[in-house]
Design a protein around this motif. Sequence first.
Motif, short mmCIF file in Angstrom:
data_model
loop_
_atom_site.label_atom_id
_atom_site.label_comp_id
_atom_site.label_asym_id
_atom_site.label_seq_id
_atom_site.Cartn_x
_atom_site.Cartn_y
_atom_site.Cartn_z
N LEU A 16 0.64 -1.09 -0.14
CA LEU A 16 0.15 0.13 -0.02
C LEU A 16 0.99 1.31 0.03
O LEU A 16 1.87 1.33 0.86
CB LEU A 16 -0.75 0.10 1.09
N ILE A 17 0.72 2.12 -1.13
CA ILE A 17 1.37 3.32 -1.03
C ILE A 17 0.44 4.47 -0.84
O ILE A 17 -0.60 4.79 -1.38
CB ILE A 17 2.08 3.54 -2.37
N GLY A 18 0.69 5.30 0.34
CA GLY A 18 -0.05 6.52 0.68
C GLY A 18 -1.21 5.93 1.50
O GLY A 18 -1.11 4.89 2.18
N VAL A 69 -10.72 7.45 2.27
CA VAL A 69 -11.87 7.00 3.36
C VAL A 69 -11.52 5.49 3.82
O VAL A 69 -10.76 4.77 3.23
CB VAL A 69 -13.30 6.91 2.39
N ASN A 70 -12.43 5.19 4.68
CA ASN A 70 -12.17 3.85 5.34
C ASN A 70 -12.82 2.78 4.90
O ASN A 70 -12.57 1.53 5.19
CB ASN A 70 -12.43 4.03 7.06
N ASP A 71 -13.78 2.92 3.77
CA ASP A 71 -14.69 1.94 3.22
C ASP A 71 -14.02 1.25 1.95
O ASP A 71 -14.73 0.38 1.27
CB ASP A 71 -15.97 2.17 3.22
N ILE A 72 -12.91 1.73 1.62
CA ILE A 72 -12.15 0.90 0.37
C ILE A 72 -11.39 -0.08 0.83
O ILE A 72 -10.37 -0.04 1.62
CB ILE A 72 -11.62 2.11 -0.33
N PRO A 73 -11.60 -1.41 0.50
CA PRO A 73 -10.81 -2.41 0.86
C PRO A 73 -9.58 -2.45 0.20
O PRO A 73 -9.28 -2.26 -0.84
CB PRO A 73 -11.66 -3.65 0.57
N SER A 74 -8.48 -3.07 0.98
CA SER A 74 -7.22 -3.31 0.45
C SER A 74 -6.40 -4.45 1.14
O SER A 74 -6.35 -4.47 2.42
CB SER A 74 -6.01 -1.93 0.90
N ARG A 75 -6.01 -5.12 0.22
CA ARG A 75 -5.71 -6.51 0.72
C ARG A 75 -4.25 -6.09 1.40
O ARG A 75 -3.69 -6.80 2.12
CB ARG A 75 -5.22 -7.44 -0.47
N ALA A 76 -3.48 -5.23 1.05
CA ALA A 76 -2.38 -4.64 1.63
C ALA A 76 -2.70 -4.17 3.19
O ALA A 76 -1.66 -4.19 3.89
CB ALA A 76 -1.83 -3.61 1.09
N GLU A 77 -3.77 -3.95 3.51
CA GLU A 77 -4.08 -3.46 4.81
C GLU A 77 -4.53 -4.74 5.71
O GLU A 77 -5.00 -4.69 6.68
CB GLU A 77 -4.92 -2.37 4.74
N GLY A 78 -4.94 -6.05 5.16
CA GLY A 78 -5.14 -7.04 5.59
C GLY A 78 -6.75 -7.60 5.31
O GLY A 78 -7.13 -8.53 6.07
N ASP A 79 -7.34 -7.11 4.28
CA ASP A 79 -8.52 -7.40 3.77
C ASP A 79 -8.27 -8.56 2.82
O ASP A 79 -8.04 -8.30 1.57
CB ASP A 79 -9.30 -6.21 3.12
N ASP A 80 -7.99 -9.68 3.30
CA ASP A 80 -7.48 -10.77 2.56
C ASP A 80 -8.22 -12.06 2.72
O ASP A 80 -7.84 -12.94 3.49
CB ASP A 80 -6.01 -10.78 3.09
N MET A 102 2.32 -3.64 -12.13
CA MET A 102 1.34 -2.94 -12.46
C MET A 102 0.51 -2.13 -10.93
O MET A 102 0.73 -3.04 -10.00
CB MET A 102 0.07 -3.39 -13.13
N ALA A 103 0.39 -1.20 -10.94
CA ALA A 103 -0.79 -0.86 -9.74
C ALA A 103 -2.03 -0.69 -9.88
O ALA A 103 -2.37 -0.30 -11.11
CB ALA A 103 0.10 0.72 -9.38
N LYS A 104 -2.51 -0.74 -8.78
CA LYS A 104 -4.28 -0.86 -8.71
C LYS A 104 -4.37 0.65 -8.11
O LYS A 104 -4.12 0.67 -6.99
CB LYS A 104 -4.71 -1.94 -8.24
N ILE A 105 -5.27 1.41 -8.62
CA ILE A 105 -5.77 2.63 -7.77
C ILE A 105 -7.58 2.32 -7.43
O ILE A 105 -8.36 2.27 -8.39
CB ILE A 105 -5.79 3.93 -8.70
N SER A 106 -7.52 2.42 -6.14
CA SER A 106 -9.14 2.42 -5.54
C SER A 106 -9.40 3.87 -5.45
O SER A 106 -8.87 4.52 -4.67
CB SER A 106 -9.05 1.60 -4.45
#
Length: 208
Positions: A58-60, A64-75, A201-205
């Motif tokens: 995760l970069i940056g 908002v708090n409701d965007i899931p990110s596997r880098a933050e543990g939503d895995d 590649m990077a993914k932007i949410s």
Amino acid sequence: MAVFAKLINISATALLLMTASCSDERFNDTIIDTDALPGDRAETFEVPLRLHTDKPTLIGKPLVNDIPSRAEGDDTADDPEKAAEEALHDIWVFQYDNDGKQLIAPRYYEVTSTEIRKLNIRLAEGNDSRVFVLANTCDPEWAKDKDLSTQEKFIDYKYPFTEDNVEMGEDEYLLMEGSVKDTIRKETDLDPIDIHLTRMMAKISFKY
């Protein structure tokens, strides 16, 4: 009678020549590396390779708090998006010596094993050699028309992204790259070489 004896001598001589020729051919077969490719500078041998797809970074900070990110543990284990991001179809393998020169010709392998993504590849012995893996080109001809004969040229190569390949569709795979610097030795109990792959590649949410 003398003529018959002479014929026997000629036949015996011919048989000896044929036997010697066959022996030479068998001897030559034993010293030829049948797995060699044009561009190899050394004899190759089988080495077990183990591939790992690292977790996204995760970069940056999320706005908002409701965007899931596997880098933050939503895995979640059965997440189809995760499965697509980690899928491996094939790899290209490059090996350079400690001077950065190509040690073996680039080799293409399809990843068919699901056992911790382990497969056997061919490498050459080399002190502090650098092994690079480029995953998911889905093209067994990809490296054949490119000059990647030095480590510098490989690192400087820029993969062309177009409108056709910036978005991953069905049955498509993310490009990944990884490398390891290791001393490769020809041993019967050679441990697997572990290579950690990073997505190219990077993914932007975002949400609005």
